[in-house]
Design an enzyme around this catalytic site. Structure first.
Site, short mmCIF file in Angstrom:
data_model
loop_
_atom_site.label_atom_id
_atom_site.label_comp_id
_atom_site.label_asym_id
_atom_site.label_seq_id
_atom_site.Cartn_x
_atom_site.Cartn_y
_atom_site.Cartn_z
N ASN A 112 0.81 -1.23 0.00
CA ASN A 112 0.00 0.00 0.00
C ASN A 112 0.84 1.28 0.00
O ASN A 112 0.53 2.24 -0.70
CB ASN A 112 -1.02 0.00 1.15
CG ASN A 112 -0.37 -0.14 2.50
OD1 ASN A 112 0.75 -0.62 2.62
ND2 ASN A 112 -1.08 0.27 3.53
N GLU A 144 3.93 -4.60 12.48
CA GLU A 144 2.92 -3.56 12.23
C GLU A 144 1.85 -4.21 11.37
O GLU A 144 2.08 -4.49 10.19
CB GLU A 144 3.54 -2.37 11.49
CG GLU A 144 4.59 -1.61 12.28
CD GLU A 144 3.99 -0.77 13.40
OE1 GLU A 144 2.76 -0.74 13.57
OE2 GLU A 144 4.79 -0.15 14.13
N CYS A 173 -3.32 1.27 6.60
CA CYS A 173 -3.59 0.49 7.81
C CYS A 173 -4.38 1.30 8.82
O CYS A 173 -5.26 0.78 9.49
CB CYS A 173 -2.28 0.01 8.41
SG CYS A 173 -1.09 1.31 8.67
N GLU A 201 7.00 1.82 15.64
CA GLU A 201 7.96 2.45 14.74
C GLU A 201 7.91 3.97 15.01
O GLU A 201 6.98 4.47 15.64
CB GLU A 201 7.61 2.14 13.29
CG GLU A 201 7.71 0.65 13.00
CD GLU A 201 7.64 0.28 11.53
OE1 GLU A 201 6.62 0.56 10.89
OE2 GLU A 201 8.63 -0.30 11.04
#
Ligand code: NAD
Length: 475
Positions: free
Chosen positions: A144, A240, A274, A449
């Site tokens: 993505n 993630e 996301c 992150e």
């Protein structure tokens, strides 16, 4: 399109076999990418392991190299953006923005101060907490945001003193391969390696004995498999993963005022984000007005081939994702949902789906309970705030959320009750920045992150303790 090569030990490497990359705006193969075989992966791992021995020793060099990487990437923006649009589907403007975002991340980590953490320095002794790099990082990314999500790993991992082997999604390998090319003369050989190919390449990487840390962004299903594959070796791991992010609109919010921001919080990158809004809960008094306001925006969006001027949303990235969105919308409509906008694929080649606003749905329907990851948004009405907070939290996911109200205190108190890694008020995803941690609760991930916290994820603590100097000199 030109030849795309992997980067191993600072050199261009092709492969015995290749695989086709599809432009989602046409559904046709437009380029070939190298399919990395086992011997070439071994070369990449060995190069990363050797380069680590030098790279870990000199933080000053690492800062300089990161800045040079940022400059080289910035200079290559136009070339990379064209390829990113062709393989991912997003508009050229969005592709440029993604690359610009990555440049910002590289500069942030180049400039990040990492102060010493001295816990004791007195007449009794000295104790310091040191953060040491881990070694070779296997980094795996989804389709993505191939460049931005790779940079979230590359910048902190390299700055901390690790070396890397990076593997993009087989749906979008090309721009990441170009990253390797752009940085071949900037990064010392072996520090940053890029390989591409379909499975089992990722499995080889996560199970490889040279890998000391796996940094993975992708689906929860694959993330669980990745976690299992690292267990034998006790590799360090950051995951993630997916989300089903709620937006809660309180009874005092003005639908017309919030509609633009809420709409783009859900439909940015065609919903393939996301932390996009995946379900809206709106108080029943505001429900009809909000549905109308969102539907008006969905109908006005310019959908088309991302390479054409003025296009705002492109196609979905790939056939499985297109099928998934079509199935979820079809399932909702079959169970009594109403499409206030959209509701079906566009009648043209490629993986295009109309921006869709669904009403007449509630928890328990698949489009509300599952991660759709596409341009289809369910708008669910509620009448009890405590109850809706519980419903928002009743998910295996916990990535981000948002609360919408002109009363910031009231919105903040609702926000504080949501189980997720980030929650913002009157904007969705408003806290995704280089200097703030990003990560999911529950099935949305492990670790974070970004910011110093993201850098710390690529290090291990070591305590250095010694007697006081006075003790040695006898004073
Ligand atoms: P995916 O899990 O199918 O693939 C992700 C990557 O893993 C790809 O590079 C793929 O080739 C690789 N892979 C597949 N099987 C593997 C295995 N067994 N071992 C190692 N690697 C393997 O995900 P996707 O469809 O590419 O991306 C969409 C998903 O990613 C969505 O669920 C989305 O929510 C999630 N995502 C999460 C974040 C986040 O930061 N939390 C960001 C973007 C996307």
């Amino acid at each position: 399109m030109t030849d795309f090569t992997m980067t191993i030990n600072g050199t261009a490497v092709s492969s015995a076999s290749t695989f086709g990359v599809i432009n989602p705006a046409t559904a046709e193969v437009f380029a070939q990418a190298p399919a990395c075989d086992r011997p070439r992966l071994e070369e990449a791992m060995a190069a990363a392991r050797t380069a680590y021995l030098t790279w870990k020793t000199d933080d000053k060099t690492r800062r300089v190299v990161l800045r040079e990487m940022a400059d080289a990437l910035e200079a290559a923006t136009d070339r990379l953006a064209l390829v990113l649009t062709a393989e991912q589907g997003k508009s050229l403007g969005d592709a440029r923005q993604e690359i610009g975002h990555s440049v910002v991340w590289l500069r942030y980590y180049a400039d990040l101060e990492t102060p010493r953490e001295v816990v004791q320095d007195d007449e009794h002794g000295f104790a310091e907490v040191v953060r040491r790099p881990l070694g070779v990082v296997a980094a795996i990314t989804p389709w993505n945001f191939p460049i931005a999500l790779a940079t979230w790993k590359i910048a902190p991992a390299l700055r901390a003193g690790n070396t890397m082997v990076l593997k993009p999604s087989p749906f979008t390998p090309l721009t990441t391969l170009l990253l390797g090319e752009v940085w071949r003369d900037v990064v010392p050989p072996g520090v940053f390696n890029v390989v591409s190919g379909p499975e089992p390449l990722g499995t080889w990487m996560t199970g490889h004995p040279a890998t000391r840390k796996v940094s993975f962004t992708g689906s929860t299903a694959v993330g669980k498999r990745v976690a299992a594959s690292t267990a034998d070796d006790l590799k360090r791991l950051t995951l993630e993963l997916g989300g089903n992010d709620p937006a809660i609109v309180l009874d005092d919010a003005d639908p017309e005022q919030i509609a633009d921001s809420l709409f783009w919080g859900a439909f940015v990158n065609n919903g393939q984000l996301c932390f996009a809004v995946k379900r809206v809960y709106v108080h029943e008094r505001r429900h009809a007005d909000l549905v109308a306001a969102l539907a008006a925006r969905a109908q006005a969006v310019r959908v088309g081939d991302g390479a054409e001027p003025d296009v705002q949303l492109g196609p979905l990235n790939n056939k499985p994702q297109f099928d998934r969105v079509r199935d979820l919308v079809g399932d909702a409509l079959a169970h009594g949902a109403v499409a206030a906008a959209g509701g079906k694929p566009l009648d043209r080649p490629g993986y295009f789906f109309e921006p869709t606003i669904l009403t007449g749905v509630t928890d328990g329907s698949r489009i509300v309970d599952e991660e759709q990851f596409g341009p289809a948004l369910p708008v669910v009405s509620y009448n009890d705030l405590d109850d809706v907070i519980e419903r928002a939290n009743a998910s295996e996911f916990g990535l981000t959320a948002s609360v919408w109200s002109p009363d910031l205190d009231r919105a903040s108190s609702v926000a504080a009750r949501l189980d997720c890694g980030q929650v913002s008020v009157n904007v969705h995803g408003g806290a995704v920045r280089p200097d703030l941690p990003f990560g999911g609760h529950k099935w949305s991930g492990i670790g974070v992150e970004n910011g110093p916290w993201g850098l710390h994820g690529f290090t291990e603590l070591q305590v250095l303790a010694r007697p006081a100097r006075q003790a040695l000199s006898g004073n």
